[in-house]
Structure formats: structure tokens, C-alpha cells
Design a protein around this motif. Structure first.
Motif, PDB file in Angstrom:
ATOM      1  N   PHE A 119     -24.661  12.160 -18.532  1.00 53.06           N
ATOM      2  CA  PHE A 119     -25.182  10.946 -17.921  1.00 53.06           C
ATOM      3  C   PHE A 119     -25.956  11.267 -16.656  1.00 53.06           C
ATOM      4  O   PHE A 119     -25.730  12.302 -16.009  1.00 53.06           O
ATOM      5  CB  PHE A 119     -24.037   9.985 -17.592  1.00 53.06           C
ATOM      6  CG  PHE A 119     -23.223   9.581 -18.788  1.00 53.06           C
ATOM      7  CD1 PHE A 119     -23.661   8.576 -19.642  1.00 53.06           C
ATOM      8  CD2 PHE A 119     -22.023  10.219 -19.074  1.00 53.06           C
ATOM      9  CE1 PHE A 119     -22.921   8.215 -20.756  1.00 53.06           C
ATOM     10  CE2 PHE A 119     -21.272   9.856 -20.181  1.00 53.06           C
ATOM     11  CZ  PHE A 119     -21.720   8.855 -21.030  1.00 53.06           C
ATOM     12  N   ASN A 120     -26.852  10.407 -16.286  1.00 51.55           N
ATOM     13  CA  ASN A 120     -27.629  10.560 -15.061  1.00 51.55           C
ATOM     14  C   ASN A 120     -27.011   9.683 -13.980  1.00 51.55           C
ATOM     15  O   ASN A 120     -27.402   8.535 -13.774  1.00 51.55           O
ATOM     16  CB  ASN A 120     -29.086  10.151 -15.300  1.00 51.55           C
ATOM     17  CG  ASN A 120     -29.937  10.342 -14.057  1.00 51.55           C
ATOM     18  OD1 ASN A 120     -29.681  11.235 -13.255  1.00 51.55           O
ATOM     19  ND2 ASN A 120     -30.941   9.485 -13.890  1.00 51.55           N
ATOM     20  N   GLY A 121     -26.010  10.207 -13.295  1.00 52.58           N
ATOM     21  CA  GLY A 121     -25.310   9.437 -12.281  1.00 52.58           C
ATOM     22  C   GLY A 121     -24.209   8.588 -12.888  1.00 52.58           C
ATOM     23  O   GLY A 121     -23.865   8.722 -14.066  1.00 52.58           O
ATOM     24  N   GLY A 122     -23.661   7.687 -12.070  1.00 54.21           N
ATOM     25  CA  GLY A 122     -22.549   6.864 -12.505  1.00 54.21           C
ATOM     26  C   GLY A 122     -22.965   5.449 -12.857  1.00 54.21           C
ATOM     27  O   GLY A 122     -24.153   5.135 -12.982  1.00 54.21           O
ATOM     28  N   GLU A 123     -21.949   4.597 -13.021  1.00 51.33           N
ATOM     29  CA  GLU A 123     -22.214   3.206 -13.366  1.00 51.33           C
ATOM     30  C   GLU A 123     -22.882   2.486 -12.204  1.00 51.33           C
ATOM     31  O   GLU A 123     -22.465   2.608 -11.055  1.00 51.33           O
ATOM     32  CB  GLU A 123     -20.909   2.511 -13.756  1.00 51.33           C
ATOM     33  CG  GLU A 123     -20.284   3.097 -15.020  1.00 51.33           C
ATOM     34  CD  GLU A 123     -19.065   2.320 -15.489  1.00 51.33           C
ATOM     35  OE1 GLU A 123     -18.505   1.557 -14.671  1.00 51.33           O
ATOM     36  OE2 GLU A 123     -18.674   2.469 -16.659  1.00 51.33           O
ATOM     37  N   ARG A 124     -23.924   1.699 -12.528  1.00 53.82           N
ATOM     38  CA  ARG A 124     -24.726   1.046 -11.495  1.00 53.82           C
ATOM     39  C   ARG A 124     -25.699   0.087 -12.165  1.00 53.82           C
ATOM     40  O   ARG A 124     -25.811   0.051 -13.382  1.00 53.82           O
ATOM     41  CB  ARG A 124     -25.514   2.091 -10.689  1.00 53.82           C
ATOM     42  CG  ARG A 124     -26.545   2.840 -11.541  1.00 53.82           C
ATOM     43  CD  ARG A 124     -27.101   4.061 -10.824  1.00 53.82           C
ATOM     44  NE  ARG A 124     -28.201   4.700 -11.559  1.00 53.82           N
ATOM     45  CZ  ARG A 124     -28.030   5.527 -12.582  1.00 53.82           C
ATOM     46  NH1 ARG A 124     -26.807   5.811 -12.998  1.00 53.82           N
ATOM     47  NH2 ARG A 124     -29.084   6.067 -13.181  1.00 53.82           N
ATOM     48  N   MET A 125     -26.418  -0.673 -11.353  1.00 51.43           N
ATOM     49  CA  MET A 125     -27.520  -1.463 -11.866  1.00 51.43           C
ATOM     50  C   MET A 125     -28.727  -0.542 -12.043  1.00 51.43           C
ATOM     51  O   MET A 125     -29.044   0.250 -11.158  1.00 51.43           O
ATOM     52  CB  MET A 125     -27.869  -2.600 -10.897  1.00 51.43           C
ATOM     53  CG  MET A 125     -26.807  -3.681 -10.776  1.00 51.43           C
ATOM     54  SD  MET A 125     -26.481  -4.551 -12.336  1.00 51.43           S
ATOM     55  CE  MET A 125     -28.083  -5.305 -12.638  1.00 51.43           C
ATOM     56  N   VAL A 126     -29.391  -0.660 -13.229  1.00 48.52           N
ATOM     57  CA  VAL A 126     -30.555   0.178 -13.490  1.00 48.52           C
ATOM     58  C   VAL A 126     -31.741  -0.711 -13.842  1.00 48.52           C
ATOM     59  O   VAL A 126     -31.579  -1.843 -14.322  1.00 48.52           O
ATOM     60  CB  VAL A 126     -30.293   1.175 -14.644  1.00 48.52           C
ATOM     61  CG1 VAL A 126     -29.213   2.167 -14.256  1.00 48.52           C
ATOM     62  CG2 VAL A 126     -29.919   0.450 -15.930  1.00 48.52           C
TER      63      VAL A 126
END
Length: 452
Positions: A119-126
Motif C-alpha cells: 500500500f502507499n501509506g495508510g488509511e486516509r482521504m484520497v
């Protein structure tokens, strides 16, 4: 590749009635969750993988028992961009799907990428186009799940829990067939006249090739629909938690037109479709059954069904000729009325309170009244002018049938009076081209239906 399969959930008459008890508490024109907050209302779904070849298409998955998906051939580590903006969720153990990235859009629609290598980073708004992860799928590698070779599996899931083909929502220029419409253009709408005209969009998103017909489960309850969703018949209903669907497991020709009605002989809906040049009758007789009738039609046929007691009637525009189709105790019948119509013109059939079969057709830019009198069928132009091709739905009225039309985005009411025909905008608007289906009920009841 990935199997991701389980049996279709089937529903019976009992399960429909049980769903009705859930819907009974739902407000007449939608519950508290009927309107979804769309943060990016105009955003159009894109296909970030249009340049990659596919090894398995949507129907390849369906035909081998999967719930559906598209497999793109790409090397391990290929950056994966979000097809839309939303909340990114990460699943490190999604069973056969392996590492899975899910983007939840503001209307509840989910886009899922399976068999990732990371994954490219963690959980977030994209935002749309942002990299959310990297492809994987190599046999036995971490995150590959059941995959046997490098690839990306992509599918989408509606807010009602139906897995759908992403390309139904993607514009043609981006490798899809959905026309590039914003997601709200595919949300189920609830239409009614309780205390004035109201049209509310729910949070239930359905594929672009969905055909459907509304029906009433009982007095005071929200309408429901039987829908042909990507070739599977589904019940669409509203409950205290919003609108959802339930699969019958019954296959239909994808995109086949359908009409739905109820008769005193059956408390559940009856579905009529045109498939393979024939009228088919689908009903719940201790398990859903789909039977061909003896009525054959051309490839250029529009139709509408209605009921008079236990007898079923229909008006068919079969390549420019009006036919009366009916079923009674002796079987199916198709009679030539001798009336010519504009080929391909849409029409509706209703049973008036007095028991007569009447209809309205929309042809040559005008609404026409169809009825029998003096031993012959008649087709009389009214003063109601609407562009040919406008989506229409009809219901019985007091003396004349009535229409609700989507006139280039303006919801318009057409009805007859002793002083002539009226064609009046309701003040409600919708997306141009959205189809309407009204619930047949007693003539004095408020108009109510669904739009899609």
C-alpha cells in the motif's frame, strides 16, 4: 486467478413479505438516510487501467461462479491510482483477495483493488488519481491471496452491497461503457405527490444497464422494484437503513426491458420481459419460475403490462403496429388492433377504474390516447406535446390515463380533464434521460414511483 465466489442469495415470497415489514416503518417518501451527502457530486469515475490488457473480463468471472470482476495484466509493483475520491481503507487479510485497497466514495459506493503487493501509506482521504497501492498477484507471495499470477483484480460494490462492473460507470474515452456519468446519475430516486411533488435521490447506486419496474407492497408502504441488474433479477426495497437489493439468483438477458405488476392471485410481484423475441413471465410459485409465453415479438418492440383482476393485459408497439396481448384461463393471446404507431415509440397500458383497457403513447412529438370504442381501437392525438423519446410512465386516472414524463430533466405531469389535456411541469427536476416507473394503485391514491 481469484475465485471470490459464493452462491446467489435467493428470496421467496415469504422473504419479500418479511422485507415489507422492514419497509413499513420507512417514511412514504424515503427515510432519514434517503438523501446521501455527495462531497464530490460532479466527479466522474475514471479507469486508471485502460492501457493494460485484460486476462479475465466481467462475464468471464460470472460464468465461472465468481461474483464478478476485471483482471488486468500488469507486473508486480505497478502503481495503482484511485478511480475516484473517497476514504481509503486497507485490508491486509481479505481471504482469497489478499491485500485489498478499498476507496469508499461519499455516496457509499466502493471501489476495490485485490491481490496487492503493498500500500502507499495508510488509511486516509484520497483524491481521484492518487496512488493507493501497488499491484501483486505472484503465486504464494504475501498479499496475493488465491492468485496464481501477477495481475490486478478490480470490481466495485454499490452501497446496497451489490458487486458491479466498474466499466458500467466509466466513460467510453476511459475504456468503459458507462458514458462517463457522475455516480449520482445512477442513484435510485423516489418520486411522489404526498403534500406536493417530491423527488429524492437515495444512496443506492445501480449499473447503467439496469431495467426495472416499480410495484406496491401494500397501502402506505414505499414502492419497491424488481430490477434486471447485470442479468440477474433483484428485489429493490427501502428499509429503516435505506435502500438495498436482494438477489433472486434468476438469470435474465442483460438489459432486457421489463414491466412489473401484481394481481389478486399473487401477493408477490409478477415480472414480464422481452427476451429472444418472446414475452417471458416470471413469478413466485413456491420458488421463482421463469416461463416463456406463446407471444412472439420483433426486435423493435416496446410494451406495457397491466392487470384487470386476475387477467393480465398488455399493449405492444411491435415495429409500428399496436397489438393487444392478454392472458386468461385459456392461455396467452395476441390480437392485432389495426392501429399503426411510430415504430419504437414508447407507450403505457392501464386498466381504468371502470375496467376498460386504455393507454397512452408518445410519438411524433405528441401524447396519443389509445382506447376501444364502438367495436374498434382508437388512437387520438392529445394537446400534450413532448419530444419523442422522452422517458414516460403511466397510471390509471379518473376518466383518462395519466403520465409522468422526464422532459429533458423537468418532471412533467400529463393528464386528461373534461376541458382537455394538461401538460404541466411539477417543479421537480432530475437528470435528463432518467427513467420513471409509477406504482399502479387505485385512481384516488397519490402518484408515487421510482426513477433511475
Amino acid at each position: 486467478m481469484s475465485p471470490e465466489s459464493h452462491p446467489h442469495r435467493r428470496f421467496s415470497r415469504r422473504s419479500i413479505l418479511r422485507a415489507g415489514s422492514v419497509a413499513a416503518g420507512f417514511a412514504a417518501l424515503g427515510g432519514p438516510t434517503a438523501l446521501a451527502s455527495i462531497a464530490l457530486a460532479g466527479e466522474v469515475i475514471i479507469n486508471p487501467f485502460a492501457g493494460y490488457p485484460t486476462s479475465d473480463g466481467w462475464w468471464d468471472h460470472i460464468n465461472r461462479g465468481s461474483l464478478g470482476g476485471i483482471d488486468y495484466v500488469m507486473g508486480v509493483g505497478t502503481p495503482l491510482r484511485a478511480c475516484a475520491s473517497g476514504q481509503l481503507l486497507i485490508n491486509w487479510n481479505n481471504g482469497t483477495g489478499g491485500y485489498t485497497a478499498t476507496v469508499v466514495m461519499a455516496n457509499g459506493m466502493r471501489s476495490q483493488y485485490l491481490h496487492l503487493s503493498g500500500f502507499n501509506g495508510g488509511e486516509r482521504m484520497v483524491r481521484q488519481g492518487e496512488i493507493v497501492g501497488y499491484s501483486g498477484g505472484a503465486a504464494g507471495a504475501p498479499g496475493s491471496g488465491s492468485s496464481t499470477g501477477p495481475h490486478l483484480h478490480w470490481h466495485m460494490v454499490t452501497s446496497g452491497g451489490t458487486r458491479v462492473n466498474p466499466l458500467d460507470y466509466v466513460g467510453v474515452s476511459s475504456g468503459g461503457i458507462g458514458g462517463g456519468l457522475p455516480l449520482e446519475d445512477r442513484r435510485l430516486g423516489h418520486l411522489g405527490t404526498a403534500g406536493g411533488w417530491v423527488h429524492m435521490l437515495s444512496d443506492l447506486v445501480l449499473p447503467g444497464n439496469t431495467t426495472y419496474g416499480a410495484f406496491s407492497p401494500g397501502a402506505g408502504q414505499s414502492p419497491r422494484a424488481m430490477a434486471n441488474v447485470d442479468g440477474v433479477m433483484r428485489l429493490v426495497y427501502g428499509g429503516s437503513n435505506g435502500w438495498t437489493t436482494m438477489s433472486s439468483g434468476l438469470a435474465m438477458a442483460p438489459g432486457a426491458p421489463l414491466t412489473v405488476l401484481r394481481t389478486p392471485a399473487s401477493p408477490s410481484a409478477q415480472v414480464f420481459t422481452l427476451e429472444g423475441g418472446r414475452l417471458w413471465h416470471t413469478f413466485d410459485g413456491n420458488g421463482w419460475r421463469k416461463l416463456p409465453s406463446s407471444v412472439t415479438v420483433s426486435g423493435n418492440c416496446t410494451f406495457s403490462m397491466t392487470a384487470n383482476g386476475t387477467d393480465v393485459h398488455g399493449l405492444f408497439n411491435d415495429n409500428g403496429r399496436l397489438f393487444h396481448v392478454w392472458a386468461d384461463g385459456s392461455g396467452w393471446h395476441k390480437g392485432d388492433t389495426g392501429v399503426n404507431l411510430e415504430p419504437g415509440a414508447d407507450l403505457v397500458a392501464v386498466i381504468q377504474p371502470g375496467g376498460s383497457l386504455q393507454g397512452l403513447s408518445l410519438e411524433y412529438g405528441r401524447v396519443h390516447h389509445i382506447f376501444g370504442a364502438n367495436g374498434r381501437w382508437n388512437r387520438i392525438p392529445t394537446t400534450a406535446a413532448l419530444p419523442t423519446g422522452t422517458p414516460i410512465a403511466g397510471r390509471a386516472g379518473n376518466g383518462w390515463p395519466q403520465l409522468v414524463a422526464n422532459h429533458n430533466g423537468a418532471i412533467t405531469h400529463v393528464w386528461g380533464t373534461s376541458s382537455g389535456w394538461m401538460c404541466v411541469p411539477t417543479g421537480r427536476t432530475t437528470n435528463p434521460g432518467r427513467r420513471i416507473s409509477l406504482v399502479e394503485d387505485v385512481a384516488s391514491a397519490p402518484l408515487v414511483g421510482l426513477t433511475l
